[in-house]
Enzyme design. Sequence first.
Site, PDB file in Angstrom:
ATOM      1  N   ARG A 108       0.983  -1.213   0.013  1.00 47.46           N
ATOM      2  CA  ARG A 108      -0.100  -0.009  -0.027  1.00 47.46           C
ATOM      3  C   ARG A 108       0.924   1.031   0.281  1.00 47.46           C
ATOM      4  O   ARG A 108       1.550   1.238   0.871  1.00 47.46           O
ATOM      5  CB  ARG A 108      -0.884  -0.046   1.359  1.00 47.46           C
ATOM      6  CG  ARG A 108      -1.780   1.331   1.274  1.00 47.46           C
ATOM      7  CD  ARG A 108      -2.768   1.312   2.747  1.00 47.46           C
ATOM      8  NE  ARG A 108      -3.408   2.438   2.770  1.00 47.46           N
ATOM      9  CZ  ARG A 108      -4.776   2.523   2.470  1.00 47.46           C
ATOM     10  NH1 ARG A 108      -5.334   1.744   1.647  1.00 47.46           N
ATOM     11  NH2 ARG A 108      -5.258   3.572   2.735  1.00 47.46           N
ATOM     12  N   HIS A 135      -7.031   1.144  -6.466  1.00 46.59           N
ATOM     13  CA  HIS A 135      -7.600   0.458  -5.390  1.00 46.59           C
ATOM     14  C   HIS A 135      -8.482  -0.691  -5.593  1.00 46.59           C
ATOM     15  O   HIS A 135      -9.723  -0.677  -5.269  1.00 46.59           O
ATOM     16  CB  HIS A 135      -8.251   1.510  -4.431  1.00 46.59           C
ATOM     17  CG  HIS A 135      -8.167   1.092  -2.947  1.00 46.59           C
ATOM     18  ND1 HIS A 135      -7.698   0.160  -2.508  1.00 46.59           N
ATOM     19  CD2 HIS A 135      -8.916   2.067  -2.047  1.00 46.59           C
ATOM     20  CE1 HIS A 135      -7.921   0.111  -1.292  1.00 46.59           C
ATOM     21  NE2 HIS A 135      -8.586   1.267  -0.932  1.00 46.59           N
ATOM     22  N   GLN A 138     -10.794  -2.608  -2.757  1.00 44.69           N
ATOM     23  CA  GLN A 138     -11.885  -1.856  -2.608  1.00 44.69           C
ATOM     24  C   GLN A 138     -13.063  -2.150  -3.336  1.00 44.69           C
ATOM     25  O   GLN A 138     -14.281  -2.008  -3.025  1.00 44.69           O
ATOM     26  CB  GLN A 138     -11.491  -0.506  -2.692  1.00 44.69           C
ATOM     27  CG  GLN A 138     -12.505   0.427  -2.079  1.00 44.69           C
ATOM     28  CD  GLN A 138     -13.197   0.552  -0.682  1.00 44.69           C
ATOM     29  OE1 GLN A 138     -12.224   0.607   0.414  1.00 44.69           O
ATOM     30  NE2 GLN A 138     -14.387   0.104  -0.299  1.00 44.69           N
ATOM     31  N   ASP A 233     -15.908  10.320  -1.992  1.00 44.61           N
ATOM     32  CA  ASP A 233     -14.687  10.119  -1.412  1.00 44.61           C
ATOM     33  C   ASP A 233     -14.295  11.303  -0.939  1.00 44.61           C
ATOM     34  O   ASP A 233     -14.711  12.585  -1.434  1.00 44.61           O
ATOM     35  CB  ASP A 233     -13.594   9.567  -2.926  1.00 44.61           C
ATOM     36  CG  ASP A 233     -12.412   9.035  -2.127  1.00 44.61           C
ATOM     37  OD1 ASP A 233     -12.093   9.072  -1.067  1.00 44.61           O
ATOM     38  OD2 ASP A 233     -11.312   8.641  -3.073  1.00 44.61           O
ATOM     39  N   CYS A 274     -15.437   4.887   0.675  1.00 43.01           N
ATOM     40  CA  CYS A 274     -14.507   3.935   0.854  1.00 43.01           C
ATOM     41  C   CYS A 274     -13.711   4.018   2.120  1.00 43.01           C
ATOM     42  O   CYS A 274     -13.379   3.345   2.835  1.00 43.01           O
ATOM     43  CB  CYS A 274     -13.237   4.112  -0.142  1.00 43.01           C
ATOM     44  SG  CYS A 274     -12.574   5.667  -0.400  1.00 43.01           S
ATOM     45  N   ARG A 318     -14.687  -5.173   2.937  1.00 42.41           N
ATOM     46  CA  ARG A 318     -13.147  -5.252   2.674  1.00 42.41           C
ATOM     47  C   ARG A 318     -12.352  -6.567   3.054  1.00 42.41           C
ATOM     48  O   ARG A 318     -11.797  -7.054   2.370  1.00 42.41           O
ATOM     49  CB  ARG A 318     -12.594  -3.978   3.421  1.00 42.41           C
ATOM     50  CG  ARG A 318     -12.808  -2.492   3.071  1.00 42.41           C
ATOM     51  CD  ARG A 318     -12.496  -2.373   1.252  1.00 42.41           C
ATOM     52  NE  ARG A 318     -11.045  -2.848   1.046  1.00 42.41           N
ATOM     53  CZ  ARG A 318     -10.201  -2.054   1.502  1.00 42.41           C
ATOM     54  NH1 ARG A 318     -10.208  -0.890   2.094  1.00 42.41           N
ATOM     55  NH2 ARG A 318      -8.657  -2.309   0.951  1.00 42.41           N
TER      56      ARG A 318
END
Length: 332
Positions: A108, A135, A138, A233, A274, A318
């Site tokens: 990450r 991502h 996600q 987001d 997210c 997740r």
Amino acid sequence: MAINLKGRSFLTLEDFTPAEIRYLLDLGHDLKAKRRAGICDPALQGKHIVLLFEKTSTRTRCSFEVAATQEGGHVTYLDAGSSQMGKKESLEDTARVLGRFFDGIEYRGYDQSVVEDLAKYAGVPVWNGLTDADHPTQILADMMTIEEHCHKPLNQVKVVFPGDVRNNMCYAWMIGAAKMGMHFVGLGPQELAKEMDGALVKRVFAAARENGGLIEITDDQNSLKDADVIYGDIWASMGEEDLIPERAKLLSPYRVTEETLKATGNPNVLYMHCLPSFHDFETKLAKEWHDKGVDIREVSDEVFRSRHSVVFDEAENRMHSIKAVLVATIGK
């Protein structure tokens, strides 16, 4: 045709066919159901994974750690200050060493090229936990959540993303939607749309046509109509904090409010995010900027806490979707 993802890295959904993505979604639903039923057949017994984090995280780190340990695996965590990668040791050398110790590597951080190079040299599966360009874990969680709450096939679902259309979540959603034949709208100012990755846009438009989907990038608020999902987001990603005042001014017309939901004409529209989200002034950053006269909330608190919001189901997923990736790529 049987799907076999053993030994595969998970760097971007661009690398996977719609059938392979469908397999991962079904596996995620199955593993979630088994966990809730108390059924445990640890598929990662004896497996060791390492988590390389150059960017901080709550959900991604916890999801990988819990997913692996629930399946019998062992996890080692290394943050930016805990390894020599890029400092005293090259990325290639680090990858080759970690590939000797571990069955898989999660990364990450910032550049997509880093996760790609790790996969090139490690000799074991590498998983993308977030980069500036993508991502993918996600998106698997998001699609799982949509399937739990929106009772129609993904290829009949319309997702609208109001905000910064050139960030990694918008890109990741464009890729996923194109692969699964969905209708995705990136709704944001033309000023930011002009900064989008043109090569990626061309690829996802082509993939959408191939799979019966539709990708749109627009500043037209009328595109909210008939949305099944409004996806939020934050307005400034990690490393862009100095741009917050400028972004807040530019993106405030795209803040998600109850009026946004009403504009969809869908009484059952979902709100997804997210996380983390600025929806009130209870965080240090939101309060500091509010005191300076800048409202950085991308969504109103009323929407975030409303019946439309499924953000915490999404956050839980997740873990289940990441567990599916781990089991599919290195499980027994």
